[in-house]
Design a protein around this motif. Structure first.
Motif, PDB file in Angstrom:
ATOM      1  N   ALA A   1      31.598  61.427  23.108  1.00  0.00           N
ATOM      2  CA  ALA A   1      30.599  62.308  23.721  1.00  0.00           C
ATOM      3  C   ALA A   1      31.207  63.142  24.841  1.00  0.00           C
ATOM      4  O   ALA A   1      30.731  64.237  25.141  1.00  0.00           O
ATOM      5  CB  ALA A   1      29.441  61.477  24.271  1.00  0.00           C
ATOM      6  N   ARG A   2      32.251  62.634  25.466  1.00  0.00           N
ATOM      7  CA  ARG A   2      32.813  63.323  26.630  1.00  0.00           C
ATOM      8  C   ARG A   2      34.219  62.781  26.896  1.00  0.00           C
ATOM      9  O   ARG A   2      34.473  61.588  26.676  1.00  0.00           O
ATOM     10  CB  ARG A   2      31.903  63.039  27.827  1.00  0.00           C
ATOM     11  CG  ARG A   2      32.279  63.696  29.133  1.00  0.00           C
ATOM     12  CD  ARG A   2      31.199  63.449  30.173  1.00  0.00           C
ATOM     13  NE  ARG A   2      29.963  64.170  29.833  1.00  0.00           N
ATOM     14  CZ  ARG A   2      29.728  65.440  30.186  1.00  0.00           C
ATOM     15  NH1 ARG A   2      30.601  66.113  30.897  1.00  0.00           N
ATOM     16  NH2 ARG A   2      28.607  66.019  29.846  1.00  0.00           N
TER      17      ARG A   2
ATOM     18  N   ASP B   1      24.269  51.274  19.612  1.00  0.00           N
ATOM     19  CA  ASP B   1      23.844  52.474  20.337  1.00  0.00           C
ATOM     20  C   ASP B   1      24.838  52.908  21.426  1.00  0.00           C
ATOM     21  O   ASP B   1      24.517  52.900  22.615  1.00  0.00           O
ATOM     22  CB  ASP B   1      22.460  52.184  20.959  1.00  0.00           C
ATOM     23  CG  ASP B   1      21.830  53.447  21.533  1.00  0.00           C
ATOM     24  OD1 ASP B   1      22.268  54.558  21.158  1.00  0.00           O
ATOM     25  OD2 ASP B   1      20.914  53.307  22.367  1.00  0.00           O
ATOM     26  N   PRO B   2      26.032  53.275  21.029  1.00  0.00           N
ATOM     27  CA  PRO B   2      27.059  53.571  22.038  1.00  0.00           C
ATOM     28  C   PRO B   2      27.054  55.034  22.508  1.00  0.00           C
ATOM     29  O   PRO B   2      26.740  55.931  21.741  1.00  0.00           O
ATOM     30  CB  PRO B   2      28.353  53.303  21.274  1.00  0.00           C
ATOM     31  CG  PRO B   2      28.022  53.674  19.853  1.00  0.00           C
ATOM     32  CD  PRO B   2      26.554  53.404  19.653  1.00  0.00           C
ATOM     33  N   GLU B   3      27.383  55.234  23.776  1.00  0.00           N
ATOM     34  CA  GLU B   3      27.779  56.572  24.227  1.00  0.00           C
ATOM     35  C   GLU B   3      29.234  56.431  24.671  1.00  0.00           C
ATOM     36  O   GLU B   3      29.536  55.675  25.597  1.00  0.00           O
ATOM     37  CB  GLU B   3      26.910  57.058  25.381  1.00  0.00           C
ATOM     38  CG  GLU B   3      27.410  58.422  25.868  1.00  0.00           C
ATOM     39  CD  GLU B   3      26.525  59.049  26.935  1.00  0.00           C
ATOM     40  OE1 GLU B   3      25.286  58.926  26.831  1.00  0.00           O
ATOM     41  OE2 GLU B   3      27.087  59.652  27.857  1.00  0.00           O
TER      42      GLU B   3
ATOM     43  N   ARG C   1      27.225  52.089  27.321  1.00  0.00           N
ATOM     44  CA  ARG C   1      28.087  53.184  27.802  1.00  0.00           C
ATOM     45  C   ARG C   1      29.537  52.678  27.781  1.00  0.00           C
ATOM     46  O   ARG C   1      29.888  51.762  28.515  1.00  0.00           O
ATOM     47  CB  ARG C   1      27.666  53.617  29.210  1.00  0.00           C
ATOM     48  CG  ARG C   1      26.316  54.366  29.195  1.00  0.00           C
ATOM     49  CD  ARG C   1      25.836  54.683  30.613  1.00  0.00           C
ATOM     50  NE  ARG C   1      26.879  55.233  31.456  1.00  0.00           N
ATOM     51  CZ  ARG C   1      27.189  56.542  31.551  1.00  0.00           C
ATOM     52  NH1 ARG C   1      26.543  57.418  30.833  1.00  0.00           N
ATOM     53  NH2 ARG C   1      28.142  56.946  32.354  1.00  0.00           N
ATOM     54  N   VAL C   2      30.329  53.275  26.907  1.00  0.00           N
ATOM     55  CA  VAL C   2      31.668  52.750  26.643  1.00  0.00           C
ATOM     56  C   VAL C   2      32.742  53.701  27.164  1.00  0.00           C
ATOM     57  O   VAL C   2      32.720  54.897  26.857  1.00  0.00           O
ATOM     58  CB  VAL C   2      31.893  52.554  25.127  1.00  0.00           C
ATOM     59  CG1 VAL C   2      33.168  51.755  24.888  1.00  0.00           C
ATOM     60  CG2 VAL C   2      30.697  51.878  24.477  1.00  0.00           C
ATOM     61  N   LEU C   3      33.650  53.162  27.934  1.00  0.00           N
ATOM     62  CA  LEU C   3      34.788  53.943  28.418  1.00  0.00           C
ATOM     63  C   LEU C   3      36.038  53.487  27.673  1.00  0.00           C
ATOM     64  O   LEU C   3      36.415  52.315  27.747  1.00  0.00           O
ATOM     65  CB  LEU C   3      34.967  53.733  29.931  1.00  0.00           C
ATOM     66  CG  LEU C   3      36.065  54.559  30.598  1.00  0.00           C
ATOM     67  CD1 LEU C   3      35.744  56.055  30.537  1.00  0.00           C
ATOM     68  CD2 LEU C   3      36.253  54.129  32.056  1.00  0.00           C
TER      69      LEU C   3
ATOM     70  N   TYR D   1      29.598  51.922  33.483  1.00  0.00           N
ATOM     71  CA  TYR D   1      29.864  51.665  32.062  1.00  0.00           C
ATOM     72  C   TYR D   1      29.581  50.201  31.732  1.00  0.00           C
ATOM     73  O   TYR D   1      29.773  49.318  32.578  1.00  0.00           O
ATOM     74  CB  TYR D   1      31.314  51.996  31.707  1.00  0.00           C
ATOM     75  CG  TYR D   1      31.586  53.487  31.709  1.00  0.00           C
ATOM     76  CD1 TYR D   1      31.344  54.256  30.575  1.00  0.00           C
ATOM     77  CD2 TYR D   1      32.063  54.132  32.844  1.00  0.00           C
ATOM     78  CE1 TYR D   1      31.563  55.627  30.571  1.00  0.00           C
ATOM     79  CE2 TYR D   1      32.288  55.505  32.855  1.00  0.00           C
ATOM     80  CZ  TYR D   1      32.034  56.238  31.713  1.00  0.00           C
ATOM     81  OH  TYR D   1      32.246  57.599  31.707  1.00  0.00           O
ATOM     82  N   THR D   2      29.162  49.954  30.494  1.00  0.00           N
ATOM     83  CA  THR D   2      28.946  48.572  30.059  1.00  0.00           C
ATOM     84  C   THR D   2      30.208  47.968  29.458  1.00  0.00           C
ATOM     85  O   THR D   2      30.370  46.755  29.426  1.00  0.00           O
ATOM     86  CB  THR D   2      27.831  48.506  28.997  1.00  0.00           C
ATOM     87  OG1 THR D   2      28.191  49.382  27.910  1.00  0.00           O
ATOM     88  CG2 THR D   2      26.480  48.938  29.574  1.00  0.00           C
TER      89      THR D   2
END
Ligand SMILES: Cc1cc2nc3c(=O)[nH]c(=O)nc-3n(C[C@H](O)[C@H](O)[C@H](O)COP(=O)(O)OP(=O)(O)OC[C@H]3O[C@@H](n4cnc5c(N)ncnc54)[C@H](O)[C@@H]3O)c2cc1C
Ligand SMILES: Nc1ncnc2c1ncn2[C@@H]1O[C@H](COP(=O)(O)O)[C@@H](O)[C@H]1O
Lengths: 251, 313
Positions: free
Chosen positions: B57-58, B31-33, B3-5, B86-87
């Motif tokens: 994605a958002r 596999d990022p979001e 999970r990437v910010l 987030y990761t």
């Protein structure tokens, strides 16, 4: 203000070209000329000028690393710093741990400003000052090209940013990191080197500071950068235009 | 899943191209979001722009009057709060990202991975050190959040052409008042932006004066190019600081870079390594710039540059 704390990192001199060891285990630094990180020299120069204007009483230089970095501290004392602190520690310490050490020293010394370089030219991290400011809960003014103090309470700092120059006002104490155009550091004169030998240099062991070591980034491999090939020489402007056209860069 | 910010860079009105580079870097993670956070006083237009970047994605729009100007001390606690879950937290290696991201890293208790050139795994990255004389692969501690800046010259901007949802996301944390924005003075120019231009013409110490630098501007205008400079030219006051190319200035990757009267010091070269074609114009055949130039012309710039300008007319 009573004092300014300046960080001096010992780094391979800016004019030396380093190489990656053939086995990829690291960068060969043995026998290379070592110096004060150029941005830190600028930080020290600025601190000295502030003191010389009567706006600070004392300039304290700090270096974290093996006993070798006392050389850089001696140079700092010769430039005009009043005293030096050597934190005896692993020279490969990570930046967050360095910031924690600087925090421990800041809490003890109560400086009005901690002046650091914007980046150490060995690891090119550009993060220690910002980290210290975060841990200390104090303002940061990074990439400074001009510092104007308003008494002991605040500073107006001009910063070199991508868009041009930005000005911020920060309450003191604060962390300020230097950019190249802040000043031109003075040269050290021989008599000053002699005098510097008598100035106080205190060594503190990392273990005695009560600082916890942060989880570091692990370097797993080093490699030389991809080399660009030497190209062609053209005779004249017509040749240049032709070569650019041949590469599709000009119509 | 990672999970990437991504922390957006913008000037209040438009998204900075560095953000699309960060999204590209985020997309290279396994596999990022990808979420993009826009901190502004009113970030609606910027958020809409970010939503169009492929792979996003958002978009999280964090509006607050204190976010009108990007102050690291004000942004960092908000980013750190938002980073929960987030990761990875990524920002660009521009002066914006370099200022704020390490402050975020410290608040999250990790070291920052500076100037990511490539992604080798969820926690493994390549980055340049020693002015680009070496590339190190680093591994961030498993299980801890990764805070990194992205070396924009190493990445192709993410394409536009989608419309991700934008969510208004208030972040409730105490904000410091010890740091105040006063002003930013930016040189107004109609020329392309140095960091994204396809062609860049740079001048060095050899120009000798601000007036002579006009030669560089005129050539650049013929080519539709941005203008850069060596540190020596900036230090001498020929041009403003935002034009410095190099280790401690801007790292750029134009298709064509023309270095005029620049010797080719390692600190300068590190800023142009990723250029497509490097052209050097220098009167000294031994100048190090010729070691990396694809096309070299040994000659006096004061005759060569006007001739070239004429040839392009
Ligand atoms: C910590 C640190 C960080 C640095 N960061 C940067 C950085 O980010 N960017 C950067 O650029 N530098 C940087 N430098 C400085 C760098 O080391 C060089 O000093 C600088 O790049 C030299 O600029 P120059 O090539 O314009 O000048 P010079 O090295 O003086 O070269 C001028 C060149 O012009 C040629 N010339 C002279 N007259 C003519 C003529 N009439 N026609 C054609 N050619 C002519 C000469 O042959 C010479 O090669 C940094 C240095 C340090 C220590
Ligand atoms: N080992 C060290 N000793 C003293 N100061 C340091 C040390 N490491 C970093 N600094 C300071 O932090 C600045 C930024 O370093 P970096 O974040 O590593 O690029 C340097 O210019 C120094 O002023």
């Amino acid at each position: 203000m009573e004092r300014i704390l300046v960080g001096l990192k010992r780094v391979v001199d800016a004019n030396v070209r380093v190489r990656v060891r053939a086995d990829g285990s690291g960068v060969e630094t043995d026998g290379l000329k070592m110096s004060i990180n150029p941005f830190d020299e600028i930080a020290l120069e600025e601190a000295l000028r502030i003191r010389e204007r009567g706006e600070a009483q004392e300039v304290v230089v700090v270096s974290i690393g093996g006993s070798e970095c006392q050389q850089q501290l001696r140079t700092g004392l010769a430039m005009g710093a009043d005293r030096a602190i050597h934190v005896d520690a692993d020279p490969e310490l990570d930046q967050l741990t360095i910031a924690r050490i600087l925090l421990a020293l800041a809490e003890k010394e109560n400086p009005g400003i901690v002046l650091l370089g914007k980046q150490a030219i060995d690891n090119d991290n550009n993060q220690t000052g910002q980290m210290l400011a975060a841990l200390w809960g104090r303002p940061q003014a990074t990439f400074a090209s001009k510092i104007v103090l308003d008494g002991d309470t605040n500073a107006t700092v001009t910063r070199e940013v991508d868009a041009g120059l930005e000005t911020v006002e920060v309450d003191l104490p604060a962390v300020i990191t230097t950019d190249l155009r802040l000043n031109e550091p003075r040269y050290v004169k021989l008599p000053d080197i002699m005098k510097a030998k008598k100035k106080p240099l205190l060594t503190v062991a990392f273990a005695d500071l009560g600082v916890e070591r942060a989880p570091a980034l692990e370097p797993v491999a080093f490699e030389p950068p991809p080399q660009r090939q030497k190209g062609v020489l053209v005779e004249d402007v017509a040749g240049l235009v032709e070569a650019l056209k041949a590469r599709g860069l000009l119509r | 899943m990672n999970r990437v910010l991504v922390i957006a860079e913008h000037d209040g009105a438009a998204l900075n191209p560095s953000t699309a580079k960060c999204v590209a870097c985020a997309a290279a993670l396994p596999d990022p979001e990808i979420h993009v956070a826009v901190f502004a006083d009113n970030g609606e237009a910027v958020a809409a722009e970010a939503a169009r970047l492929q792979g996003v994605a958002r978009v999280l729009e964090v509006d607050h009057p204190a976010n009108a100007h990007p102050l690291a001390a004000v942004l960092a606690p908000q980013i750190a709060a938002l980073a929960d879950g987030y990761t990875h937290v990524l920002g660009p290696s521009t002066t914006f990202g370099k200022d704020v991201m390490p402050r975020v890293a410290a608040l999250l208790g990790v070291n920052q991975v500076s100037d990511v050139m490539s992604v080798e795994g969820s926690h493994r990255f390549k980055r340049p050190i020693y002015a680009g004389n070496a590339i190190v692969t680093v591994e961030a501690p498993a299980g801890s959040v990764v805070v990194a800046t992205v070396r924009t010259a190493s990445w192709q901007a993410a394409e536009t052409g989608q419309d991700a949802p934008v969510e208004s996301k208030p972040v409730e944390v105490p904000l410091p008042e010890h740091t105040r924005f006063v002003e930013v003075s930016a040189a107004k120019t109609d020329r392309p932006d140095l960091q994204t231009a396809r062609i860049v013409v740079s001048g060095g110490r050899a120009l000798g004066s601000a007036e002579n630098f006009d030669l560089i501007y005129r050539l650049a205008d013929k080519l539709g190019a941005a203008v850069g400079a060596s540190r020596a030219a900036v230090d001498a006051g020929y041009v403003p600081n935002d034009m410095q190319v190099g280790q401690t200035g801007k790292i750029i990757a134009p298709d064509l870079y023309i270095a005029v009267g620049i010797s080719g010091a390692i600190q300068h070269l590190t800023g142009i390594k990723d250029a497509g074609t490097i052209v050097a114009i220098n009167k000294d055949a031994e100048a190090p710039i010729f070691e990396v130039a694809d096309i070299g012309l040994v000659g006096d710039l004061f005759t060569v540059v006007p001739e070239l300008e004429k040839a392009l007319s």
